[in-house]
Design a protein around this motif. Sequence first.
Motif, PDB file in Angstrom:
ATOM      1  N   GLU A  28      49.184 -48.570 -35.372  1.00  0.00           N
ATOM      2  CA  GLU A  28      49.891 -50.441 -34.719  1.00  0.00           C
ATOM      3  C   GLU A  28      50.509 -51.125 -35.864  1.00  0.00           C
ATOM      4  O   GLU A  28      52.042 -51.417 -35.110  1.00  0.00           O
ATOM      5  CB  GLU A  28      49.149 -51.025 -34.097  1.00  0.00           C
TER       6      GLU A  28
ATOM      7  N   SER B  95      47.189 -59.656 -30.750  1.00  0.00           N
ATOM      8  CA  SER B  95      48.442 -59.416 -30.083  1.00  0.00           C
ATOM      9  C   SER B  95      48.818 -58.987 -29.154  1.00  0.00           C
ATOM     10  O   SER B  95      50.450 -58.963 -28.225  1.00  0.00           O
ATOM     11  CB  SER B  95      48.320 -57.337 -31.352  1.00  0.00           C
ATOM     12  N   VAL B  96      47.913 -58.045 -28.099  1.00  0.00           N
ATOM     13  CA  VAL B  96      48.274 -58.415 -26.120  1.00  0.00           C
ATOM     14  C   VAL B  96      48.763 -59.391 -25.737  1.00  0.00           C
ATOM     15  O   VAL B  96      49.205 -59.678 -25.052  1.00  0.00           O
ATOM     16  CB  VAL B  96      46.906 -58.257 -25.983  1.00  0.00           C
TER      17      VAL B  96
ATOM     18  N   GLU C 261      52.335 -60.347 -27.263  1.00  0.00           N
ATOM     19  CA  GLU C 261      53.184 -58.962 -26.625  1.00  0.00           C
ATOM     20  C   GLU C 261      53.875 -59.278 -25.000  1.00  0.00           C
ATOM     21  O   GLU C 261      55.049 -59.450 -24.542  1.00  0.00           O
ATOM     22  CB  GLU C 261      52.634 -57.600 -27.068  1.00  0.00           C
ATOM     23  N   THR C 262      52.422 -59.752 -24.718  1.00  0.00           N
ATOM     24  CA  THR C 262      52.040 -59.918 -22.891  1.00  0.00           C
ATOM     25  C   THR C 262      53.376 -61.491 -22.470  1.00  0.00           C
ATOM     26  O   THR C 262      54.391 -60.986 -21.953  1.00  0.00           O
ATOM     27  CB  THR C 262      51.032 -59.933 -22.876  1.00  0.00           C
TER      28      THR C 262
ATOM     29  N   LEU D 219      57.450 -60.014 -23.232  1.00  0.00           N
ATOM     30  CA  LEU D 219      57.333 -59.120 -22.378  1.00  0.00           C
ATOM     31  C   LEU D 219      57.674 -59.790 -21.579  1.00  0.00           C
ATOM     32  O   LEU D 219      58.911 -59.591 -20.381  1.00  0.00           O
ATOM     33  CB  LEU D 219      56.379 -57.631 -22.149  1.00  0.00           C
TER      34      LEU D 219
ATOM     35  N   ASP E 149      59.147 -53.722 -25.823  1.00  0.00           N
ATOM     36  CA  ASP E 149      57.950 -54.374 -25.109  1.00  0.00           C
ATOM     37  C   ASP E 149      57.053 -53.675 -24.240  1.00  0.00           C
ATOM     38  O   ASP E 149      55.553 -54.141 -24.787  1.00  0.00           O
ATOM     39  CB  ASP E 149      57.679 -56.002 -23.739  1.00  0.00           C
TER      40      ASP E 149
ATOM     41  N   LEU F 108      52.714 -53.322 -25.231  1.00  0.00           N
ATOM     42  CA  LEU F 108      51.678 -53.470 -24.619  1.00  0.00           C
ATOM     43  C   LEU F 108      50.798 -52.425 -23.784  1.00  0.00           C
ATOM     44  O   LEU F 108      49.971 -52.670 -24.262  1.00  0.00           O
ATOM     45  CB  LEU F 108      51.920 -54.323 -23.595  1.00  0.00           C
TER      46      LEU F 108
ATOM     47  N   LEU G  57      49.010 -50.909 -27.921  1.00  0.00           N
ATOM     48  CA  LEU G  57      47.635 -52.252 -27.990  1.00  0.00           C
ATOM     49  C   LEU G  57      47.052 -51.711 -26.964  1.00  0.00           C
ATOM     50  O   LEU G  57      45.546 -51.879 -27.297  1.00  0.00           O
ATOM     51  CB  LEU G  57      48.186 -54.015 -27.613  1.00  0.00           C
ATOM     52  N   ALA G  58      47.178 -51.773 -25.658  1.00  0.00           N
ATOM     53  CA  ALA G  58      46.020 -51.498 -24.645  1.00  0.00           C
ATOM     54  C   ALA G  58      45.046 -49.899 -25.102  1.00  0.00           C
ATOM     55  O   ALA G  58      44.187 -49.961 -25.110  1.00  0.00           O
ATOM     56  CB  ALA G  58      46.448 -51.523 -23.441  1.00  0.00           C
TER      57      ALA G  58
END
Length: 301
Positions: A38, A121-122, A125-126, A129, A164, A168, A171-172
Amino acid sequence: MSAESPKAIFYALAANLGIAVCKYVAAAFTGSGSMFAEAIHSTADCGNQLLLLFGLRQARRPASALHPMGTGREINFYALLVALLLFFVGGAFSVYEGIHRLVAREPLQFVFVALGVLGVSVVLETLSLLGALRVIRAQNPDKSLWRWFRETRESDLLVVAGEDIAALAGLAIAFVAVLMTVITGNPVWDACGSIGVGLLLMVIAGLIAREVKSMIVGESASPEMRRDIEAFLRARPEIHAVINLITLQWGKEIVVAVQAEMIDYAESRAMVDAINRIEADLQSAYPQVRWVFFEPDFVKR
């Protein structure tokens, strides 16, 4: 993209730079392959956004004798470079790192540091996006995201949104991989997470590259724009029939070539004045239309 494009890219660059630093620190503390993958991904994103900013600057250069229609399509070249970097630097390296971790079976340390960084980070990034989606929805309120992806002529917005989504989803995957490693105590989960992140990036990069390649080859204006231009021309009283219409997306601008049968004019000067009037009105109605090439002709009967 719209005039908001550079600002959106600067925001994404600042966010990804901060995220990359946090991920590298967390990867060093934990020894997580997923976290390191990541971190590499976020670093690649920073380089990608710098390339897009440079491409936008190059695309604004004025027309010249060598490039009489300007360099608006140059942004597509840099968008393709971004897709290739996302594929090789982000995707292929992450797969390699995952395979290496799968063989080495290195244990994780300070796993909650990794989970905390991934969680933050989630969120970031959300937000990034959602900002890209707001721009897309504002310009295309009636299109699904997939339809917009296939039909858009804005390579910079395509790349930003694609990055993006990839970030995301990656990251998940990394979050689940690290969490499963904590629950089971088996570092194979972390290694598989790294491979999963890499494969995801390679798939999304491939999809982006396919769309950008089509723009480089040369695409028409969007289907909606082409229909609107054709309807505009057919409604003009000076035109008896539209024989052929070609549109070409040229960066942010559009080239239009029209072959049409005009109504009868007693003098050629009157026909020329009518064509000039049509071209001026078309460019006034659709500011994206930069060049209009109009050829009067007769329908073969």
